[in-house]
Design a protein around this motif. Structure first.
Motif, PDB file in Angstrom:
ATOM      1  N   PRO A 160       0.812  -1.226   0.000  1.00 53.24           N
ATOM      2  CA  PRO A 160       0.000   0.000   0.000  1.00 53.24           C
ATOM      3  C   PRO A 160       0.842   1.270   0.000  1.00 53.24           C
ATOM      4  O   PRO A 160       0.450   2.279  -0.604  1.00 53.24           O
ATOM      5  CB  PRO A 160      -0.820  -0.122   1.291  1.00 53.24           C
ATOM      6  CG  PRO A 160      -0.922  -1.587   1.530  1.00 53.24           C
ATOM      7  CD  PRO A 160       0.408  -2.139   1.085  1.00 53.24           C
ATOM      8  N   ARG A 161       2.008   1.213   0.639  1.00 53.62           N
ATOM      9  CA  ARG A 161       2.862   2.406   0.716  1.00 53.62           C
ATOM     10  C   ARG A 161       3.594   2.678  -0.599  1.00 53.62           C
ATOM     11  O   ARG A 161       4.175   3.758  -0.762  1.00 53.62           O
ATOM     12  CB  ARG A 161       3.884   2.251   1.853  1.00 53.62           C
ATOM     13  CG  ARG A 161       3.248   2.231   3.229  1.00 53.62           C
ATOM     14  CD  ARG A 161       4.285   2.424   4.334  1.00 53.62           C
ATOM     15  NE  ARG A 161       5.174   1.277   4.470  1.00 53.62           N
ATOM     16  CZ  ARG A 161       4.907   0.218   5.229  1.00 53.62           C
ATOM     17  NH1 ARG A 161       3.773   0.162   5.906  1.00 53.62           N
ATOM     18  NH2 ARG A 161       5.775  -0.772   5.306  1.00 53.62           N
ATOM     19  N   ALA A 201      -4.756  -0.291   5.261  1.00 51.46           N
ATOM     20  CA  ALA A 201      -4.389   1.009   4.699  1.00 51.46           C
ATOM     21  C   ALA A 201      -5.621   1.800   4.273  1.00 51.46           C
ATOM     22  O   ALA A 201      -5.540   2.728   3.459  1.00 51.46           O
ATOM     23  CB  ALA A 201      -3.456   0.809   3.499  1.00 51.46           C
TER      24      ALA A 201
END
Length: 258
Positions: A176-177, A195
């Protein structure tokens, strides 16, 4: 007469309770044990007293099912079961599929996969099972083709890549990052949900639930698939009540597979 009636009613209740058959199912805590607890009243009405044994590992539930300590388990998908049987000499069988923790394609750069540019950067999980699964999701979305003869596929098994996408293999929890740095990422639902990404609402493409090999399944020892209490368990887990429970409680983090 009232005393006789009450005595008769009490005796009937005791007999009814005594006739309830114990049904012991091994499960991991979330969502499996929660779903099982939801169906306990339905099973009780059918004459089965459900006992859920909660485990926090993926080995003990299968061993307990194989040795008869529990009647069934609910925590795994078919690819894991096949591998477990092969490694441990167990004879465990699937009865029904219940839910999928879906993998989806996410992006902060595009809103439709048809807008994916040539040479786009695509992040996938780097562990063998989930990378293979992610490549299947990309293939189902029409972005690539893969060699289906290979059991656990990697980027080397991509046979057609019309958009020349660059496949980046990264740690699943970190995906997700990466959305600020890649064009799209294929993310497991548990990491997506953490997230604040909802697989149903936020993904550009989500893997199908029905018939998906990664559907979470009910498992029993071979030969027990058709005994009445297992049939009752299967029926309860594939009910409209469970479908509604999954949809309302997990809000897309998991989806029904039936």
């Amino acid at each position: 007469m009232k005393k006789i009636f009450l005595t008769t009613l009490l005796s009937a209740s005791v007999v009814s309770f005594a006739l309830a058959e114990k049904l012991v199912v091994a499960a991991t805590p979330v969502p499996h044990a929660e779903i099982l607890e939801h169906i306990a009243p339905e099973l009780k009405a059918a004459g089965y007293e459900l006992e859920v044994k909660v485990f926090n590992d993926y080995v003990t539930p299968n061993l307990a099912t194989d040795d008869g300590s529990v009647d069934a388990n609910y925590f795994q998908h078919e690819p894991y079961l096949v591998e477990f049987n092969a490694k441990n000499g167990t004879k465990l069988k699937t009865t029904v599929g219940v839910h999928l923790e879906p993998m989806g394609i996410y992006s902060k750069k595009i809103t439709d996969l048809k807008d994916l540019k040539d040479g786009a950067k695509v992040a996938v999980p780097n562990d063998p099972t989930n990378e293979s699964r992610a490549l299947d999701v990309l293939a189902d979305a029409g972005l690539i083709e893969v060699n289906k003869d290979v059991e656990l596929r990697t980027a080397l098994d991509v046979t057609k890549n019309p958009k020349n996408i660059q496949i980046l293999e990264l740690e699943g929890p970190n995906l997700p990052r990466t959305l600020d740095d890649v064009d799209i990422a294929v993310i497991n639902s548990n990491f997506a949900f953490n997230a604040d990404l909802n697989p149903v609402k936020d993904s550009l493409f989500i893997e199908k639930a029905v018939g998906n090999p990664y559907t979470n399944i009910v498992v029993v020892k071979e030969g027990n698939e058709n005994i009445p209490k297992i049939k009752a368990l299967d029926s309860a887990l594939q009910s409209e009540s469970v479908k509604k429970f999954i949809e309302e409680k997990y809000k897309g983090a998991i989806v029904p597979s039936f």
